[in-house]
Motif scaffolding. Structure first.
Motif, PDB file in Angstrom:
ATOM      1  N   LYS A   8       0.968  -1.068  -0.053  1.00 37.04           N
ATOM      2  CA  LYS A   8      -0.062   0.238   0.107  1.00 37.04           C
ATOM      3  C   LYS A   8       0.846   1.411  -0.079  1.00 37.04           C
ATOM      4  CE  LYS A   8      -3.843   2.006   2.429  1.00 37.04           C
ATOM      5  NZ  LYS A   8      -4.934   2.050   3.689  1.00 37.04           N
ATOM      6  N   ALA A   9       2.091   1.113   0.662  1.00 37.23           N
ATOM      7  CA  ALA A   9       3.024   2.274   0.615  1.00 37.23           C
ATOM      8  C   ALA A   9       3.301   2.932  -0.794  1.00 37.23           C
ATOM      9  CB  ALA A   9       4.295   1.930   1.285  1.00 37.23           C
ATOM     10  N   ASN A  10       3.402   2.011  -1.693  1.00 35.78           N
ATOM     11  CA  ASN A  10       3.505   2.412  -3.132  1.00 35.78           C
ATOM     12  C   ASN A  10       2.609   3.389  -3.714  1.00 35.78           C
ATOM     13  OD1 ASN A  10       6.103   0.962  -3.241  1.00 35.78           O
ATOM     14  ND2 ASN A  10       4.941  -0.951  -3.918  1.00 35.78           N
ATOM     15  N   LEU A  11       1.336   3.150  -3.099  1.00 35.56           N
ATOM     16  CA  LEU A  11       0.288   3.916  -3.682  1.00 35.56           C
ATOM     17  C   LEU A  11       0.155   5.536  -3.148  1.00 35.56           C
ATOM     18  CD1 LEU A  11      -2.616   1.294  -4.273  1.00 35.56           C
ATOM     19  CD2 LEU A  11      -0.739   2.419  -6.010  1.00 35.56           C
ATOM     20  N   LEU A  12       0.772   5.437  -1.893  1.00 34.32           N
ATOM     21  CA  LEU A  12       0.468   6.774  -1.299  1.00 34.32           C
ATOM     22  C   LEU A  12       1.480   7.799  -1.667  1.00 34.32           C
ATOM     23  CD1 LEU A  12       0.347   5.086   2.241  1.00 34.32           C
ATOM     24  CD2 LEU A  12      -1.517   5.849   1.040  1.00 34.32           C
ATOM     25  N   PRO A  13       1.317   9.147  -1.327  1.00 36.08           N
ATOM     26  CA  PRO A  13       2.072  10.207  -1.665  1.00 36.08           C
ATOM     27  C   PRO A  13       3.683   9.924  -0.992  1.00 36.08           C
ATOM     28  CG  PRO A  13       0.176  11.160  -0.774  1.00 36.08           C
ATOM     29  CD  PRO A  13       0.136   9.640  -0.543  1.00 36.08           C
ATOM     30  N   GLN A  14       4.714  10.337  -2.062  1.00 35.72           N
ATOM     31  CA  GLN A  14       6.111  10.512  -1.547  1.00 35.72           C
ATOM     32  C   GLN A  14       6.681  11.547  -1.292  1.00 35.72           C
ATOM     33  OE1 GLN A  14       7.274   6.886  -1.152  1.00 35.72           O
ATOM     34  NE2 GLN A  14       4.961   6.416  -1.431  1.00 35.72           N
ATOM     35  N   LEU A  15       7.118  11.802  -0.009  1.00 33.89           N
ATOM     36  CA  LEU A  15       7.881  12.962   0.278  1.00 33.89           C
ATOM     37  C   LEU A  15       9.135  12.887   0.473  1.00 33.89           C
ATOM     38  CD1 LEU A  15       7.296  16.128   1.080  1.00 33.89           C
ATOM     39  CD2 LEU A  15       6.986  15.428   3.440  1.00 33.89           C
ATOM     40  N   SER A  16       9.857  13.407  -0.137  1.00 29.60           N
ATOM     41  CA  SER A  16      11.492  13.523  -0.033  1.00 29.60           C
ATOM     42  C   SER A  16      12.202  14.785   0.280  1.00 29.60           C
ATOM     43  CB  SER A  16      11.830  12.696  -1.294  1.00 29.60           C
ATOM     44  OG  SER A  16      11.819  13.387  -2.343  1.00 29.60           O
ATOM     45  N   ILE A  17      13.137  14.827   1.045  1.00 25.09           N
ATOM     46  CA  ILE A  17      13.678  15.952   1.351  1.00 25.09           C
ATOM     47  C   ILE A  17      15.303  15.690   0.954  1.00 25.09           C
ATOM     48  CG2 ILE A  17      14.449  17.524   3.097  1.00 25.09           C
ATOM     49  CD1 ILE A  17      12.105  16.905   4.684  1.00 25.09           C
ATOM     50  N   GLY A  18      16.047  16.715   0.324  1.00 20.74           N
ATOM     51  CA  GLY A  18      17.408  16.645   0.070  1.00 20.74           C
ATOM     52  C   GLY A  18      18.047  17.953   0.178  1.00 20.74           C
ATOM     53  N   ALA A  19      19.243  17.681   0.754  1.00 24.36           N
ATOM     54  CA  ALA A  19      20.187  19.237   0.921  1.00 24.36           C
ATOM     55  C   ALA A  19      21.528  18.723   0.556  1.00 24.36           C
ATOM     56  CB  ALA A  19      20.191  19.493   2.674  1.00 24.36           C
ATOM     57  N   SER A  20      22.351  19.797   0.321  1.00 21.41           N
ATOM     58  CA  SER A  20      23.729  19.614   0.048  1.00 21.41           C
ATOM     59  C   SER A  20      24.528  20.721   0.443  1.00 21.41           C
ATOM     60  CB  SER A  20      24.031  19.331  -1.641  1.00 21.41           C
ATOM     61  OG  SER A  20      23.502  20.417  -2.176  1.00 21.41           O
ATOM     62  N   ARG A  21      25.845  20.642   0.599  1.00 21.25           N
ATOM     63  CA  ARG A  21      26.739  22.044   0.819  1.00 21.25           C
ATOM     64  C   ARG A  21      28.337  21.768  -0.060  1.00 21.25           C
ATOM     65  NH1 ARG A  21      28.015  25.520   4.720  1.00 21.25           N
ATOM     66  NH2 ARG A  21      30.146  25.962   5.246  1.00 21.25           N
ATOM     67  N   THR A  22      28.563  22.617  -0.456  1.00 21.86           N
ATOM     68  CA  THR A  22      29.707  22.613  -1.211  1.00 21.86           C
ATOM     69  C   THR A  22      30.741  23.893  -0.769  1.00 21.86           C
ATOM     70  OG1 THR A  22      28.650  21.944  -3.148  1.00 21.86           O
ATOM     71  CG2 THR A  22      30.964  22.645  -3.578  1.00 21.86           C
ATOM     72  N   ALA A  23      32.117  23.204  -0.605  1.00 16.95           N
ATOM     73  CA  ALA A  23      33.120  24.070  -0.242  1.00 16.95           C
ATOM     74  C   ALA A  23      34.346  23.928  -1.072  1.00 16.95           C
ATOM     75  CB  ALA A  23      33.633  23.799   1.077  1.00 16.95           C
ATOM     76  N   ARG A  24      34.893  24.995  -1.723  1.00 14.85           N
ATOM     77  CA  ARG A  24      35.774  25.096  -2.691  1.00 14.85           C
ATOM     78  C   ARG A  24      37.271  25.730  -2.188  1.00 14.85           C
ATOM     79  NH1 ARG A  24      31.014  26.604  -5.296  1.00 14.85           N
ATOM     80  NH2 ARG A  24      30.290  25.145  -7.200  1.00 14.85           N
ATOM     81  N   ARG A  25      38.154  25.029  -2.917  1.00 15.82           N
ATOM     82  CA  ARG A  25      39.446  25.774  -2.572  1.00 15.82           C
ATOM     83  C   ARG A  25      39.626  26.918  -3.290  1.00 15.82           C
ATOM     84  NH1 ARG A  25      43.475  20.745  -3.832  1.00 15.82           N
ATOM     85  NH2 ARG A  25      42.012  20.791  -5.686  1.00 15.82           N
ATOM     86  N   ASP A  26      40.496  27.835  -2.541  1.00 15.11           N
ATOM     87  CA  ASP A  26      40.855  29.169  -3.110  1.00 15.11           C
ATOM     88  C   ASP A  26      41.637  28.816  -4.654  1.00 15.11           C
ATOM     89  OD1 ASP A  26      41.283  31.790  -3.761  1.00 15.11           O
ATOM     90  OD2 ASP A  26      43.101  32.093  -2.099  1.00 15.11           O
ATOM     91  N   GLU A  67      32.820  30.508  -3.071  1.00 13.79           N
ATOM     92  CA  GLU A  67      33.762  29.480  -1.933  1.00 13.79           C
ATOM     93  C   GLU A  67      33.085  28.382  -1.373  1.00 13.79           C
ATOM     94  OE1 GLU A  67      37.505  29.740   1.471  1.00 13.79           O
ATOM     95  OE2 GLU A  67      36.110  31.727   0.746  1.00 13.79           O
ATOM     96  N   ARG A  68      31.694  28.859  -0.712  1.00 12.76           N
ATOM     97  CA  ARG A  68      30.674  27.891  -0.108  1.00 12.76           C
ATOM     98  C   ARG A  68      29.249  27.930  -0.656  1.00 12.76           C
ATOM     99  NH1 ARG A  68      34.429  29.702   3.802  1.00 12.76           N
ATOM    100  NH2 ARG A  68      35.612  27.999   4.841  1.00 12.76           N
ATOM    101  N   SER A  69      28.884  26.799  -0.674  1.00 14.27           N
ATOM    102  CA  SER A  69      27.352  26.818  -1.269  1.00 14.27           C
ATOM    103  C   SER A  69      26.619  26.034  -0.643  1.00 14.27           C
ATOM    104  CB  SER A  69      27.348  26.960  -2.736  1.00 14.27           C
ATOM    105  OG  SER A  69      27.753  25.517  -3.359  1.00 14.27           O
ATOM    106  N   SER A  70      25.343  26.260  -0.524  1.00 16.56           N
ATOM    107  CA  SER A  70      24.518  25.009   0.015  1.00 16.56           C
ATOM    108  C   SER A  70      22.940  25.057  -0.655  1.00 16.56           C
ATOM    109  CB  SER A  70      24.155  25.324   1.608  1.00 16.56           C
ATOM    110  OG  SER A  70      25.200  25.239   2.371  1.00 16.56           O
ATOM    111  N   SER A  71      22.400  23.956  -0.651  1.00 13.81           N
ATOM    112  CA  SER A  71      21.143  23.823  -1.442  1.00 13.81           C
ATOM    113  C   SER A  71      20.328  22.975  -0.674  1.00 13.81           C
ATOM    114  CB  SER A  71      21.522  23.366  -2.859  1.00 13.81           C
ATOM    115  OG  SER A  71      22.021  22.237  -2.935  1.00 13.81           O
ATOM    116  N   GLY A  72      18.972  23.122  -0.733  1.00 17.11           N
ATOM    117  CA  GLY A  72      18.010  22.012  -0.295  1.00 17.11           C
ATOM    118  C   GLY A  72      16.746  21.884  -1.413  1.00 17.11           C
TER     119      GLY A  72
END
Length: 609
Positions: free
Chosen positions: A369-387, A398-403
Motif C-alpha cells: 500500500k505504501a507504493n500508492l501513497l504520496p512520497q515526500l522526500s527532502i534533500g540537502a547539499s553543501r559545497t566548499a571550494r579551495r581558493d 567558495e561555499r554554497s548550500s542547497s536544499g
C-alpha cells in the motif's frame, strides 16, 4: 333344614377358629433382650438391621419388643448382662449383636433361654458346639461364616502384596478370640503377623503400629468414634500403607483400600437370624435351626485410596472387583465443553504459527500500500571550494548550500495497484484460512471431548453388565445348590461372566485412548488426568432448550430453521471466503464476505497477470 345348615355352620366355625388363632398370634408379646458389647460408635446401623429384619418377618404374627442390655467392654460384664437377661422373667429370648459377646457367649455350658448369636467367627476357634449343621445344644443357635480367612488373605494380596501385616481391632474382640491370631498365621504362613488392640481410650492408632508394617487389616473398631476412624484411614493413606477391611465394603467407601466382604451380608445374616428366631417363636427348638452361613464374597477396591498410596491394581483384578471412586479419573482440572474449545484455541501450535503468518501478511499489505501513497522526500547539499582564480574572479562561490523538498504522487500505475490488490487478497485468504483452522481445531477438540464422555459411559455400562453377570452367576450357583437348576445354568453364566470381563477390559482401553486423544487435541501431556463435566443440552447455546424447541416443533418451522442454517453457513464459511479470494484474484471480480469472527471483508478486483 338342620342337616343342610350343618356344613355351613362347620365352615363358619373353622373360619372363626382360624381368625382367632391368627389374632392370638398377632397379640402374643415376645420380648427379646438385645445384648451389645458396650456403648457403640459404629455398629448402631448393624443392630438396627437385625431389629428391622425381625420386626418385618414377624409382623402380623407376634408383637416383638426389644430390651437393650449393654455390657461394659469386658468378658465379665458380658456374662453379667447375660445372667440379667436369663433372670428377667419378661425376657423370652436373647439376641446377641455384640461382636465380642458372640465369641464369649457361644462357649457357655448352658443357655436357660433361646439364645441367638449371629456373629460367631469360626466354630473351631471359639469352641462352638456343632452337630450336623446344627448347634445340638439346648436353646442355642448361632451363625458362622463358612468361608475361611485364607481366602481373604489371597484376595488382599492380589490387590497389594505385603509381608508384614498388622491386624488392628478392639481389644475386647481380640481377647474373645485367643486362638484367632494363630489361626490367621496358619492361613498365611509366609506373612509376619502382629496384633494391635484398641482399648477405647487411646485413639492415635497410627502410632501403635509396628514401624515395619506394610499393610493393615481392620478387624472391627466399634469404640473408635467415626471422625477418628476416618482420620485413621487418612493417616494410613498418607503413610502409603494399604488398609484392608475384614468388616465390609462400607469401610472401603470411607477410605480403606479394599474389602472382600459386602455390607449386604449383614442384611442376609440378619434375615437368616430372623428366620431362626421366628421358627422358635412358632414352637421349634433353637438347637435345631441351621448354623451355617456362607457370605457372598466380592472384592471391593477404592481407587482414590490406591492412587494416594501409589498403587495401581492389575487389570484382571479391576475387572473382577467392584470399584469405588471409579477408575475413570476424578482428578485434574474440570473440563466443560466451552473450556475445551477455549483450550483448543489457546494451546494449538499450528494456530499459533498461522496467526504469525497473518501478522506477517499484514506487514506485506502495508508495504504494498505504501507504493500508492504520496512520497515526500527532502534533500540537502553543501559545497566548499579551495581558493582558486575562479573564486577570486567571482565565477564561483567558495561555499554554497542547497536544499530540496519533493512531493510525488502516482496517479496511475498498474504494477503498484495490482501489487497492493494482490497482497490484500492474499491477506484475506490468510485470515479466512486461519478462521477455518480455528473452527477445525474447535471441532476436533470438542469431538474428542464428547468421544471421551461416550467412552466413559460405555465403560460404566460394561462394568454394570459385569456386576449383573456376577450376581446372576451367584444366583445360578444357589439354584443348583437347592436343586432347582442344573449345572448348565452355572456354565452359561460363567461364559457370560468371562465375556463381560473381556468387554470391561476393552472399554477401559477405549476410555483411556479417548482421553489420550483429547489431551493431544488440547496439546497437553498425553497422560494428563482429566475430569470431564457432562454438558447439558442448553449449555453451549444462547437459547434455552425450550426456546430452541419452539423453532423446530413443526415441519414448517423446522424447514425455516434448516434454510436459515444453510444460508448462515454459506455466508460465514471460511473455506468459501478462501475460494472467493482466489476467484477474485484470478478474474478481477469484487466480492464482499463476512468471516466467522464477524469481520466484513471486501475483496477488490485484481488485474490479470
Amino acid at each position: 333344614m338342620f342337616t343342610r345348615a350343618r356344613p355351613v355352620f362347620l365352615l363358619a366355625s373353622l373360619a372363626t377358629a382360624f381368625i382367632v388363632t391368627t389374632f392370638s398370634h398377632a397379640q402374643t408379646p415376645v420380648t427379646v433382650a438385645v445384648v451389645t458389647d458396650g456403648p457403640l460408635y459404629q455398629l448402631q446401623d448393624v443392630e438396627a438391621t437385625f431389629r428391622d429384619e425381625l420386626l418385618s418377618l414377624t409382623a402380623g404374627e407376634f408383637d416383638v419388643e426389644f430390651k437393650p442390655l449393654v455390657a461394659e467392654w469386658s468378658a465379665t460384664s458380658v456374662e453379667q448382662v447375660m445372667q440379667q437377661a436369663y433372670a428377667d422373667p419378661t425376657v423370652d429370648m436373647v439376641m446377641v449383636v455384640g461382636i465380642a459377646a458372640n465369641q464369649i457367649v457361644v462357649s457357655r455350658a448352658n443357655f436357660p433361654k433361646p439364645t441367638f448369636l449371629p456373629f460367631v467367627f469360626n466354630p473351631d476357634i471359639v469352641g462352638a458346639p456343632s452337630d450336623n449343621g446344627r448347634s445340638g445344644t439346648a436353646n442355642l443357635n448361632y451363625l458362622a461364616d463358612q468361608i475361611p480367612i485364607d481366602q481373604d488373605f489371597a484376595a488382599f494380596r492380589r490387590v497389594a502384596p505385603f509381608n508384614r501385616v498388622a491386624l488392628i481391632s478392639d481389644q475386647v474382640i481380640i481377647n474373645s478370640l485367643p486362638q484367632g491370631p494363630a489361626t490367621i498365621q496358619r492361613a498365611a504362613p509366609d506373612v509376619r503377623f502382629s496384633v494391635v488392640g484398641h482399648d477405647g481410650v487411646r485413639h492415635d492408632l497410627i502410632n501403635l503400629l509396628p514401624d515395619d508394617t506394610d499393610a493393615v487389616m481392620l478387624g472391627g473398631l466399634p469404640r473408635l468414634p467415626a471422625p477418628l476412624f476416618d482420620q485413621f484411614l487418612n493417616d494410613l493413606a498418607d503413610a502409603g500403607i494399604p488398609s484392608f477391611s475384614l468388616v465390609s465394603e462400607a469401610e472401603v467407601r470411607r477410605g480403606a483400600l479394599a474389602a472382600y466382604t459386602t455390607l449386604t451380608d449383614f442384611t442376609r445374616l440378619a434375615r437368616r437370624n430372623a428366620l431362626n428366631m421366628q421358627a422358635v417363636m412358632l414352637g421349634e427348638r433353637a438347637q435345631d435351626q441351621p448354623i451355617a452361613f456362607e457370605g457372598k464374597r466380592q472384592l471391593t477396591i477404592n481407587l482414590k485410596t490406591a492412587r494416594r498410596i501409589g498403587l495401581s491394581p492389575r487389570f484382571d483384578v479391576l475387572s473382577e472387583a467392584e470399584v469405588i471412586e471409579d477408575d475413570i479419573e476424578t482428578v485434574g482440572p474440570v473440563l466443560t465443553l466451552e473450556r475445551v474449545a477455549r483450550l483448543a484455541l489457546e494451546n494449538n501450535l499450528g494456530l499459533a504459527a498461522s496467526e504469525l503468518d497473518v501478522a506477517l501478511g499484514a506487514q506485506d499489505v502495508k508495504s504494498a500500500k505504501a507504493n500508492l501513497l504520496p512520497q515526500l522526500s527532502i534533500g540537502a547539499s553543501r559545497t566548499a571550494r579551495r581558493d582558486s582564480a575562479l573564486i577570486r574572479g567571482a565565477g564561483s562561490a567558495e561555499r554554497s548550500s542547497s536544499g530540496a523538498l519533493t512531493l510525488n504522487q502516482i496517479v496511475w500505475s498498474d504494477a503498484a495497484l495490482s501489487g497492493y490488490q494482490q497482497q490484500s487478497l492474499l491477506q484475506q485468504g490468510r485470515i479466512a484460512r486461519f478462521s477455518a483452522q480455528r473452527l477445525d481445531q474447535i471441532l476436533d477438540a470438542t469431538t474428542a471431548y464428547l468421544q471421551a464422555l461416550r467412552a466413559d459411559n460405555q465403560l460404566r455400562i460394561q462394568q454394570d453388565n459385569l456386576r449383573l453377570s456376577k450376581a446372576n452367576l451367584d444366583l445360578a450357583v444357589d439354584r443348583v445348590r437347592i436343586g432347582s437348576a442344573s449345572n448348565a445354568d452355572v456354565f452359561r453364566w460363567q461364559a457370560n461372566l468371562a465375556a463381560a470381563r473381556s468387554s470391561v477390559l476393552a472399554a477401559q482401553a477405549s476410555s483411556q485412548q479417548a482421553r489420550e486423544a483429547l489431551n493431544r487435541a488440547l496439546n497437553q501431556p498425553i497422560s494428563q488426568p482429566l475430569q470431564l463435566d457432562v454438558p447439558t443440552p442448553g449449555a453451549p447455546f444462547s437459547l434455552t432448550p425450550a426456546e430452541f424447541e419452539t423453532l423446530i416443533d413443526n415441519p414448517k418451522r423446522f424447514g425455516w430453521y434448516i434454510d436459515f442454517s444453510i444460508e448462515k453457513g454459506l455466508e460465514r464459511a471460511p473455506e468459501l471466503a478462501v475460494s472467493v479470494a482466489e476467484y477474485s484474484s484470478a478474474v478481477g471480480e469484487t466480492k464482499i464476505i463476512d468471516l466467522s469472527d464477524g469481520t466484513r471483508v471486501t475483496l477488490g478486483a485484481a488485474s490479470a497477470m
